[in-house]
Design an enzyme around this catalytic site. Sequence first.
Site, short mmCIF file in Angstrom:
data_model
loop_
_atom_site.label_atom_id
_atom_site.label_comp_id
_atom_site.label_asym_id
_atom_site.label_seq_id
_atom_site.Cartn_x
_atom_site.Cartn_y
_atom_site.Cartn_z
N ARG A 98 0.82 -1.21 0.00
CA ARG A 98 0.00 0.00 0.00
C ARG A 98 0.85 1.26 0.00
O ARG A 98 0.54 2.22 -0.67
CB ARG A 98 -0.91 -0.02 1.25
CG ARG A 98 -1.60 1.30 1.52
CD ARG A 98 -2.70 1.15 2.54
NE ARG A 98 -3.57 0.04 2.16
CZ ARG A 98 -4.18 -0.76 3.03
NH1 ARG A 98 -4.03 -0.59 4.32
NH2 ARG A 98 -4.95 -1.73 2.61
N TYR A 99 1.91 1.24 0.79
CA TYR A 99 2.79 2.41 0.91
C TYR A 99 3.97 2.22 -0.03
O TYR A 99 4.33 1.10 -0.36
CB TYR A 99 3.29 2.53 2.35
CG TYR A 99 2.21 2.78 3.37
CD1 TYR A 99 1.63 4.03 3.50
CD2 TYR A 99 1.78 1.75 4.21
CE1 TYR A 99 0.65 4.26 4.46
CE2 TYR A 99 0.80 1.98 5.18
CZ TYR A 99 0.24 3.24 5.28
OH TYR A 99 -0.73 3.47 6.23
N CYS A 111 -2.59 -18.38 14.94
CA CYS A 111 -2.24 -17.51 16.05
C CYS A 111 -2.31 -18.32 17.34
O CYS A 111 -2.93 -19.38 17.40
CB CYS A 111 -3.20 -16.33 16.16
SG CYS A 111 -3.16 -15.28 14.69
N CYS A 115 -8.17 -13.53 18.47
CA CYS A 115 -8.76 -12.33 19.06
C CYS A 115 -10.07 -12.05 18.33
O CYS A 115 -10.08 -11.96 17.09
CB CYS A 115 -7.81 -11.15 18.90
SG CYS A 115 -6.12 -11.55 19.42
N ARG A 120 -8.07 -9.16 10.47
CA ARG A 120 -7.85 -10.10 9.37
C ARG A 120 -8.61 -11.40 9.55
O ARG A 120 -8.20 -12.46 9.08
CB ARG A 120 -6.35 -10.36 9.21
CG ARG A 120 -5.78 -9.48 8.15
CD ARG A 120 -4.32 -9.68 7.89
NE ARG A 120 -3.76 -8.36 7.81
CZ ARG A 120 -2.69 -7.95 8.47
NH1 ARG A 120 -2.00 -8.79 9.21
NH2 ARG A 120 -2.30 -6.71 8.37
N ASP A 315 -7.02 3.47 10.90
CA ASP A 315 -6.59 2.91 9.62
C ASP A 315 -7.77 3.18 8.68
O ASP A 315 -8.85 2.59 8.85
CB ASP A 315 -6.28 1.41 9.77
CG ASP A 315 -5.06 1.01 8.98
OD1 ASP A 315 -4.84 1.62 7.91
OD2 ASP A 315 -4.36 0.08 9.39
C1 LIG Z 1 0.38 -0.56 8.97
C2 LIG Z 1 0.84 -0.96 7.65
C3 LIG Z 1 2.18 -0.79 7.28
C4 LIG Z 1 3.22 -0.24 8.22
O1 LIG Z 1 2.98 1.10 8.52
P1 LIG Z 1 4.00 1.87 9.47
O2 LIG Z 1 3.30 3.16 9.75
O3 LIG Z 1 5.27 2.03 8.69
O4 LIG Z 1 4.22 1.04 10.68
C5 LIG Z 1 2.55 -1.17 6.01
N1 LIG Z 1 1.65 -1.65 5.11
C6 LIG Z 1 0.36 -1.80 5.44
C7 LIG Z 1 -0.58 -2.33 4.42
C8 LIG Z 1 -0.10 -1.47 6.72
O5 LIG Z 1 -1.39 -1.64 7.04
S1 SF4 Z 2 -5.16 -9.75 16.27
FE1 SF4 Z 2 -5.59 -11.32 14.68
S2 SF4 Z 2 -3.59 -11.76 13.77
FE2 SF4 Z 2 -3.19 -10.73 15.73
S3 SF4 Z 2 -2.95 -12.41 17.23
FE3 SF4 Z 2 -5.09 -11.76 17.30
S4 SF4 Z 2 -6.14 -13.15 15.87
FE4 SF4 Z 2 -3.94 -13.25 15.40
#
Ligand SMILES: *Cc1c(COP(=O)(O)O)cnc(C)c1O
Ligand code: SF4
Length: 360
Positions: A98-99, A111, A115, A120, A315
């Site tokens: 993305r970035y 995991c 959670c 995800r 986000d």
């Molecule tokens: C959070 C995230 C990152 C990392 O972002 P930082 O601000 O550099 O920690 C990179 N790619 C994706 C898709 C993310 O969601």
């Molecule tokens: S937040 Fe999602 S990916 Fe992270 S430990 Fe919990 S279940 Fe796993």
Amino acid sequence: MTPAGGDPADWRRQLNGGVNSGAEAAARFGGDAAALAAAERAFPVRINSYYASLIRDGANDPLGRQVIPSALELSGADGTADPLGEEADSPVPHLVHRYPDRVLFLVSYQCAVYCRFCTRKRAVGRTAAPTDDELKRGVEYIRSRPEIRDVIVSGGDPFLLADERLSRILGWLREIPHVEILRVDTRVPCVLPSRVTDELCRALAARHPLFVNTHFNHPREVTPEARAACERLVDHGIPVGNQTVLLRGVNDDPAVVKALMQKLLAMRVRPYYLYQCDPVAGADHFRTGVDAGLRIMAALRGHTSGMAVPTYVIDAPGGGGKVPLLPEGVVEISDDRVVVRNHEGRRFTYTQAPAATLLK
Ligand SMILES: *Cc1c(COP(=O)(O)O)cnc(C)c1O
Ligand code: SF4
């Protein structure tokens, strides 16, 4: 130095013990077995025996609430399966780009606990483990993009891979000249600290510069075992950061977050992000108002060590990326002065440099 890590067999025993279904969760912590079984069909249940031992008050407990399935997961109408639009930003399987200069590389979908608010959920706990061939496609993608200088190895939880497998994957990435830093995102130091053995730490340290970001949400998760796991990583030269998710009924209280951030620093873990809870399907009951997060930030800044203050972010849904949120510090801004408000609510005036100076 912290004591040596335990027998690697210990963590596998803890991982597979504990609670692994909705019916078991209902039997141990209470709740309607049929509803919890239905919640399990939507998102698997795992509360390993270590984390289960920390839960004192069933689903009312701030730790229990994070991992015990709930009938509320079935009623939420607002959420989406992929709130961050990760699938749309995935050029090859298991990779999110993305970035410009960094990627997420999803190497495991298992995991140590599941959670209930996981962003995800659509993939975690159900996607088959990526094969080496699949992961090598991701590695080739990264190799073909010289602008990628930071790879965030995530999942699921990368620490659920065997040492050799994780080490092999990190080794492939390390061979790419333009990859400057590696990061590993893992909840394991918090939820299954026995997994953080000396062998694992040595395998990670062999791939420096490498950073670990872990995930604690409540001060009661900072146990002697979790502290030893974090300190073991740091003693191997691995900087450890923390990402917390703001969760209703878990940590939506300034005193709780402040206590957590201070405990993290005391074990040399640097608070990194505080996340507004994503609108993921089945997690509406975890979401707080953004005002709650802003109140927490106002209670931290100026009131405790600046190093204990994470960046509060949303986000942005649909792939907009992380946007920082701050309680308003700027009251007024003009060419000649800025009026700011401090942590006590008092106002101060900063005089801007004269325009003539700025032109030079
Ligand atoms: C959070 C995230 C990152 C990392 O972002 P930082 O601000 O550099 O920690 C990179 N790619 C994706 C898709 C993310 O969601
Ligand atoms: S937040 Fe999602 S990916 Fe992270 S430990 Fe919990 S279940 Fe796993």
